[in-house]
Design a protein around this motif. Structure first.
Motif, PDB file in Angstrom:
ATOM      1  N   ILE A  45      -1.875   0.269   7.892  1.00  0.00           N
ATOM      2  CA  ILE A  45      -3.013  -0.133   7.068  1.00  0.00           C
ATOM      3  C   ILE A  45      -4.211   0.743   7.441  1.00  0.00           C
ATOM      4  O   ILE A  45      -4.599   0.810   8.614  1.00  0.00           O
ATOM      5  CB  ILE A  45      -3.341  -1.620   7.281  1.00  0.00           C
ATOM      6  CG1 ILE A  45      -2.142  -2.495   6.902  1.00  0.00           C
ATOM      7  CG2 ILE A  45      -4.561  -2.015   6.472  1.00  0.00           C
ATOM      8  CD1 ILE A  45      -2.351  -3.966   7.166  1.00  0.00           C
ATOM      9  N   ASN A  58       2.501  -5.007   4.687  1.00  0.00           N
ATOM     10  CA  ASN A  58       2.378  -3.658   5.240  1.00  0.00           C
ATOM     11  C   ASN A  58       2.370  -3.734   6.757  1.00  0.00           C
ATOM     12  O   ASN A  58       1.748  -4.657   7.337  1.00  0.00           O
ATOM     13  CB  ASN A  58       1.075  -3.006   4.770  1.00  0.00           C
ATOM     14  CG  ASN A  58       0.992  -2.913   3.255  1.00  0.00           C
ATOM     15  OD1 ASN A  58       1.576  -2.043   2.634  1.00  0.00           O
ATOM     16  ND2 ASN A  58       0.260  -3.855   2.644  1.00  0.00           N
ATOM     17  N   THR A  85      -3.799   3.198  -2.489  1.00  0.00           N
ATOM     18  CA  THR A  85      -4.750   2.869  -1.408  1.00  0.00           C
ATOM     19  C   THR A  85      -6.195   2.905  -1.902  1.00  0.00           C
ATOM     20  O   THR A  85      -6.980   1.985  -1.646  1.00  0.00           O
ATOM     21  CB  THR A  85      -4.569   3.855  -0.241  1.00  0.00           C
ATOM     22  OG1 THR A  85      -3.228   3.763   0.263  1.00  0.00           O
ATOM     23  CG2 THR A  85      -5.558   3.542   0.870  1.00  0.00           C
ATOM     24  N   LEU A 130       0.832  -1.210   0.000  1.00  0.00           N
ATOM     25  CA  LEU A 130       0.000   0.000   0.000  1.00  0.00           C
ATOM     26  C   LEU A 130       0.858   1.248   0.000  1.00  0.00           C
ATOM     27  O   LEU A 130       1.834   1.356   0.744  1.00  0.00           O
ATOM     28  CB  LEU A 130      -0.928   0.016   1.221  1.00  0.00           C
ATOM     29  CG  LEU A 130      -1.925  -1.153   1.334  1.00  0.00           C
ATOM     30  CD1 LEU A 130      -2.703  -1.053   2.631  1.00  0.00           C
ATOM     31  CD2 LEU A 130      -2.867  -1.162   0.146  1.00  0.00           C
ATOM     32  N   THR A 141      -6.911  -0.044  -4.250  1.00  0.00           N
ATOM     33  CA  THR A 141      -7.004  -1.297  -3.499  1.00  0.00           C
ATOM     34  C   THR A 141      -8.338  -1.388  -2.763  1.00  0.00           C
ATOM     35  O   THR A 141      -8.959  -2.460  -2.690  1.00  0.00           O
ATOM     36  CB  THR A 141      -5.839  -1.394  -2.501  1.00  0.00           C
ATOM     37  OG1 THR A 141      -4.595  -1.256  -3.206  1.00  0.00           O
ATOM     38  CG2 THR A 141      -5.881  -2.712  -1.760  1.00  0.00           C
ATOM     39  N   ILE A 193      -9.452  -0.224   4.614  1.00  0.00           N
ATOM     40  CA  ILE A 193      -8.888  -1.415   3.981  1.00  0.00           C
ATOM     41  C   ILE A 193      -8.867  -2.579   4.974  1.00  0.00           C
ATOM     42  O   ILE A 193      -9.193  -3.725   4.629  1.00  0.00           O
ATOM     43  CB  ILE A 193      -7.485  -1.117   3.440  1.00  0.00           C
ATOM     44  CG1 ILE A 193      -7.594  -0.126   2.269  1.00  0.00           C
ATOM     45  CG2 ILE A 193      -6.772  -2.385   3.010  1.00  0.00           C
ATOM     46  CD1 ILE A 193      -6.251   0.244   1.656  1.00  0.00           C
TER      47      ILE A 193
END
Length: 1158
Positions: free
Chosen positions: A84, A79, A36, A31, A39, A88
């Protein structure tokens, strides 16, 4: 082969749908700020695609699950966790949640443990970043999917061998020494999330907490977490986490469910007996032997401290049990406020918690049984059936268990509540009083079950002779003080009620209590006493008899409360209620019950025979207070004045004033009201068996019905209506007619010197009014009694007035019946000769009537000369006698000759009225003006009844005529009005007899009355003001009624007798004012009738008087004006100026009169 090929096709299709999304996610696993958002979109698309595929083992094979899991794990591994983003991370957890629905069956135990720790880390916030509530919610849902037993869903379970052993394997793995800290940390995080304001997170956290405690956490570790779990769940259920108002019902439901699981698994009877914290209850002889052996073993074995099974375990010992039990009692007591929760789901949850804990901790939490039973009792009488029914079933299940301690506790609670009520009621704690009262109701309702007959026996014993009613009964009566309602009930017309009982349904007026302000609390107290009576059955008769006995001591507040308590208990014992419609199925009543009710009714009916109900009241109250030694709580309102040094006065240092005692009049009224209610309840229980008791109760009912106090009269109406219905009579009138002899005998006995009651005459008036046409047949005796009492009590105005009112009512009823009979027979037409009006020609006047009138008018003031003696012709000079032949014929025997008497014989009704008239005229000179007025009204009603038999009344009128005439000079105006009404009635029904008497005796007095009434109206506030105002606005004033009778009398005698011109002139001049437009319409109509009848005898005089009053003839456009007798108008007519009155606007009525006489 077909099934395998279908599964492969389904998995292949799913793979084709997921591959275009999983590959880009894998490429974007690392990421960055630029990737971001992309995703996040890919993860959302993945979720949509997964939810669109069939969620079964055929589609999601282990390989496909791992294929989808790989990109998700790559994001989590590549990550750092704190970096994070929450969105997500939330999407990743949701994807894992979906996958684990099928993966739960095939994943390795270590993988399952890793998944649990991942979700726990997010929930507990130990992943290096504080996540938002949405992310924690996703983690909690993921944890729920991981830990719940999927074998409960057989449709989702794979058809593999040993699949149902999956959940026990997970439990065993979770109970390992390495994994228990993870469970503890997870539990801590879930408890924190349970206090979150986010509703969805709260619900799923509570769901996971309950699963964790019930299925995964080992039993030896639960005592360690029990205090924290119970404390947190109590805060969540009560809404102490910052929420305003009540907590959501679903949250309360799940929080109390968690608490129940924690208590049962932590301090339940089974686990504590297993670990030796308590000894099992002895139900057999072998159990007693085992207990003795254990005691011997404990004495011979030295105390050895138990080694905990793990470092996180807390051993269950008697000391630990005592400490934990006290803490749990405090926590459970705090939940009592949930009894007022507005959501049914919360109340059901509280009922379920109380039932579960009570049935599982019979030995470990004995001090909490009362609290838990109290919750169940309160909920079992809830208004909602979905709340009350489960609570009743729980109580029934608990009380029918082999352990009898709960039943004993229940009876002790009932006794304690009844003993506490006298302390709580004076403190104005309505909520607490209602709560305790409804608990007693709930206990008594349980007696309906046959398996719980011990409750009925206990209540019967409590209300019996050994129940101590002298103690708790006195205390309760001293605080139940009734007061009059703030708004007095409306007492409708008693006569209309008696005759129209089927249309009008009266109700009992509600009463108020001094120390109980809430209507709900008063209803709760009523329900409590009814429930005690229903549960005790015939065993409660002793309490009813005791309360009635207390009520017989006087009329104080204690006696009033005793009647109320007796009535409510009797309602419950008999299965009736005052305001409830009777049931179609008659409840059987035992002989003993009927005997007690009959004796009670006689005692209550005897209250009306007591000469002094208040004689021993103070003595009894002192004895009652001395017998009871507890201190009552005094409740006062207002500001307490403080004494300062400046205002200090030693001489005024007196004790504070005591509270003002209720007036005896008020308590006497309430005593009567409650007595009537008690009689009504008794009639509802024994129904038709109450009819013989009407011998004792019919007079109290009628005596109260004629009471001037509205609340007593309203209660008597309701009581008479319900007694009529209970005794199967069609209406109250039918009941009184059937029992007329009882009522007449009771009223007659109360008109004697031994038992004198001045209200008995009013009772007779109501009876006569109701009986109607049967009064002659059935009321002859009472008429004789009235005559005898009039002779005996003629000097007592009150009694004479009442007796005369009875006689007047008899005549009034007969008058109405005679009118109805004439209307049915067609004899009501007035004879033609009575309506015959003599014209001017018949009176000897012809074409020269105007000249004769002018000649009379010129010489009207001349002194009359001596009239010549009239030549009467020859007169007999000797007495007339029989000749010798006549004497001889008289001595001969002659045959009897039948002579027919055309005079109609009086009917029995007329004979009765004639007797009443002949005995009543002597009271025309009574000192009481009200009696004089009633006698005049009685004579007026008699004229209508006896008009067909003039010989029955005219001699009495002739005899009493001087007294009747003197009534026109009476100082009381209403007596004068009644005298005028009597003359009106005599003129109407005996015009020929009254004509000369009116003109000779009454008219001179009428002239004076007109002048006096005119002067009185000038000072009256009711009189009309302004130009032409005559009389009053109201048609019910004394002056208006007098005017009306006066005009009716003049109209009745104006045409039947030839009048002198002077007299006719005076009448025409005196009545002009009533033709004015300012007079009442009724008076104007009577005045027009007077002038029309005068005009038919002398139309010229009427024309002159009326036109001179106006100064013109309203029928002609132009007429002479009243400028004096010397000035003439255009047509040569001179109007007398002294007759002119410009204030009277009577042109309309004058035109009508002149048009009628031509």
């Amino acid at each position: 082969m077909g099934a395998d090929s279908g599964s492969e096709a389904s998995a292949r299709f799913a793979f084709q749908q997921l591959k275009p999304i999983c590959v880009p996610i894998l490429s974007q696993a690392s990421l960055t700020p630029s990737t971001t958002q992309k995703t996040l979109l890919l993860l959302e698309a993945l979720l949509v695609t997964l939810r669109g595929l069939p969620n079964n083992s055929a589609t999601f094979t282990p390989n496909l699950i791992k294929y989808v899991f790989f990109p998700i794990s790559s994001i989590l591994q590549r990550n750092p966790t704190p970096t994070i983003p929450d969105q997500i991370f939330e999407k990743c957890l949701l994807v894992l949640d979906f996958l684990c629905n099928e993966w739960w069956w095939t994943c390795e135990l270590k993988e399952w443990g890793q998944f649990v720790m991942l979700a726990s880390a997010v929930i507990c916030g130990i992943d290096g970043r504080k996540r938002d509530d949405e992310t924690k919610e996703a983690a909690a849902r993921y944890l729920w999917t991981l830990m719940r037993d999927h074998s409960d869903d057989p449709a989702d379970a794979p058809d593999t061998r040993g699949s149902k052993a999956r959940f026990p394997d997970l439990q065993e793995y979770a109970n390992s020494q390495k994994f228990i800290p993870v469970l503890g940390q997870t539990l801590n995080g879930l408890l924190g999330c349970a206090e979150s304001p986010h509703l969805a997170l709260q619900l799923v956290s509570l769901q996971c907490t309950k699963l964790l405690l019930s299925s995964y956490l080992p039993s030896h570790a639960i005592p360690s977490v029990l205090p924290g779990v119970v404390s947190t769940m109590g805060k969540v259920a009560l809404g102490h986490g910052g929420t305003r108002g009540w907590q959501k019902g679903d949250v309360v439901d799940r929080a109390l469910g968690v608490m129940a699981v924690a208590i049962v698994n932590g301090i339940g009877d089974e686990i504590c007996i297993e670990e030796g914290a308590i000894k099992p209850a002895a139900t057999r002889l072998e159990d007693l032997a085992d207990i003795a052996q254990d005691l011997e073993g404990d004495a011979s074995t030295p105390n050895v401290e138990r080694t905990p099974a793990s470092p996180w375990a807390t051993p269950r010992t008697p000391a630990w049990l005592r400490g934990t039990a006290s803490q749990l009692h405090i926590a459970l007591n705090a939940l009592s406020s949930l009894l007022s929760h507005p959501t049914p789901s919360a109340l059901i949850a509280l009922s379920r918690l109380s039932s579960t804990v009570l049935s599982s901790t019979t030995l470990t939490l004995p001090t909490t049984h009362t609290l838990l039973l109290s919750n169940l009792l309160t909920l079992s009488v809830h208004d909602l059936a979905i709340v009350a029914d489960p609570s009743k079933e729980s109580l029934k299940s608990i009380l029918t268990s082999p352990i009898p301690s709960h039943l004993h506790t229940l009876l002790q609670m009932t006794h304690q509540n009844l003993s506490t009520l006298p302390i709580m009621i004076p403190s104005h704690s309505d909520a607490k009083v209602g709560h305790m009262a409804m608990q007693v109701v709930a206990v008594c309702q349980l007696a309906e079950y046959k398996a719980l007959g011990a409750i009925s026996a206990g209540v019967a014993q409590f209300l019996g002779s050994i129940g101590g009613i002298e103690k708790w009964g006195y205390r309760l009566l001293q605080v139940l003080e009734f007061t009059m309602p703030a708004i007095a009930p409306y007492a409708s017309n008693a006569a209309a009620f008696l005759t129209e009982g089927d249309v009008y349904t009266p109700g009992f007026p509600p009463l108020e209590m001094k120390h109980v302000a809430s209507r709900e609390t008063r209803n709760a107290l009523e329900k409590m006493l009814r429930a005690l009576g229903a549960a005790g059955g015939e065993g409660s008769l002793f309490a009813i008899d005791w309360f009635v006995g207390v009520a017989a001591w006087g009329r104080g507040t204690t006696q009033v409360a005793a009647l109320w308590c007796a009535g409510r208990i009797l309602e419950g014992a008999g299965g009736v209620e005052l305001e409830r419609e009777p049931e179609t199925d008659i409840r059987p009543v035992g002989k003993r019950f009927q005997q007690v009710i009959r004796s009670m009714v006689k005692v209550v009916a005897d209250f009306w025979n007591s000469e002094d109900w208040e004689g021993d009241e103070d003595k009894r109250d002192d004895e009652t207070a001395a017998a009871d030694d507890f201190n009552l709580v005094e409740y006062r309102k207002g500001v307490v004045p403080l004494k300062t040094l400046i205002n200090f006065d030693p001489s005024s240092d007196a004790p504070p004033p005591t509270s003002v005692l209720p007036s005896r009049e008020t308590q006497s009224t309430l005593h009567v009201v409650h007595s009537l209610q008690l009689l009504t309840i008794a009639s509802g229980i024994i129904t038709t068996g109450f009819s013989p008791l009407l011998l004792h109760t019919i007079y109290p009912l009628l005596r109260s019905l004629v009471s001037p106090i509205p609340i007593v009269a309203s209660t008597a109406q309701a009581a008479l209506y319900h007694i009529t219905r209970n005794c199967s009579y069609a209406s109250p009138a039918n009941l009184l007619l059937s029992n007329f002899d009882y009522a007449l005998d009771a009223a007659s006995r109360r008109l004697t010197r031994a038992r004198l009651d001045v209200q008995a005459t009013k009772v007779l008036v109501e009876l006569v009014r109701l009986i109607g046409r049967d009064v002659v047949v059935r009321a002859g005796d009472v008429i004789e009694v009235c005559f005898d009492r009039l002779d005996e009590y003629h000097g007592y105005g009150v009694l004479v007035e009442g007796l005369v009112q009875v006689l007047g009512q008899v005549v009034a009823v007969v008058e109405i019946e005679e009118q109805m009979k004439e209307g049915e027979d067609g004899d009501g037409e007035v004879k033609a000769e009575q309506l015959k009006i003599k014209t001017a020609e018949e009176l000897g006047r012809g074409e020269d009537r105007l000249d004769a009138f002018v000649e009379w008018y010129k010489h009207r003031n001349d002194i009359p000369g001596k009239e010549k003696a009239e030549d009467l012709g020859p007169t007999p000079q000797q007495a007339r006698g029989l000749s010798k032949d006549d004497q001889a014929n008289e001595e001969r025997p002659t045959q009897p000759i039948d002579q027919k008497d055309d005079t109609p014989q009086p009917s029995p009704t007329q004979t009765l009225v004639e007797r009443i008239v002949s005995r009543s005229i002597y009271f025309l000179t009574h000192p009481s003006p009200l009696i004089r007025a009633r006698i005049l009204a009685l004579l007026r009603s008699s004229t209508a009844v006896l008009r067909s038999s003039p010989s029955s009344i005219l001699p009495s009128v002739h005899k009493a005529w001087p007294f009747i005439v003197n009534r026109f000079s009476d100082p009381e105006p209403f007596v004068v009005t009644e005298a005028a009404a009597l003359v009106e009635g005599l003129v109407t029904h005996a015009g020929d007899f009254m004509a000369h008497r009116v003109w000779d005796d009454v008219w001179p007095r009428f002239q004076k009355m007109l002048v006096a009434l005119d002067q009185a109206d000038a000072k009256s506030a009711l009189a009309k003001r302004g130009r032409g105002g005559v009389g009053t606005e109201s048609a019910y004033s004394v002056s208006h009624r007098t005017y009306r009778s006066l005009l009716a009398v003049l109209a009745g005698v104006a045409s039947g007798v030839r009048l002198k011109d002077e007299l006719m002139w005076d009448v025409a001049v005196a009545c002009r004012r009533f033709l004015s437009a300012g007079a009442h319409a009724e008076l104007r109509a009577h005045a027009r009738e007077v002038y029309v009848r005068l005009g038919r005898g002398n139309p010229d005089m009427v024309w002159l008087v009326l036109c001179a009053t106006l100064g013109k003839d309203p029928r002609e456009p132009e007429q002479g004006v009243a400028e004096g007798e010397t000035e003439a108008a255009g047509n040569g007519i001179r109007w007398p100026s002294h007759l002119r009155n410009e204030n009277w606007d009577c042109a309309v009525d004058v035109g009508i009169v002149l048009g009628a006489i031509g």
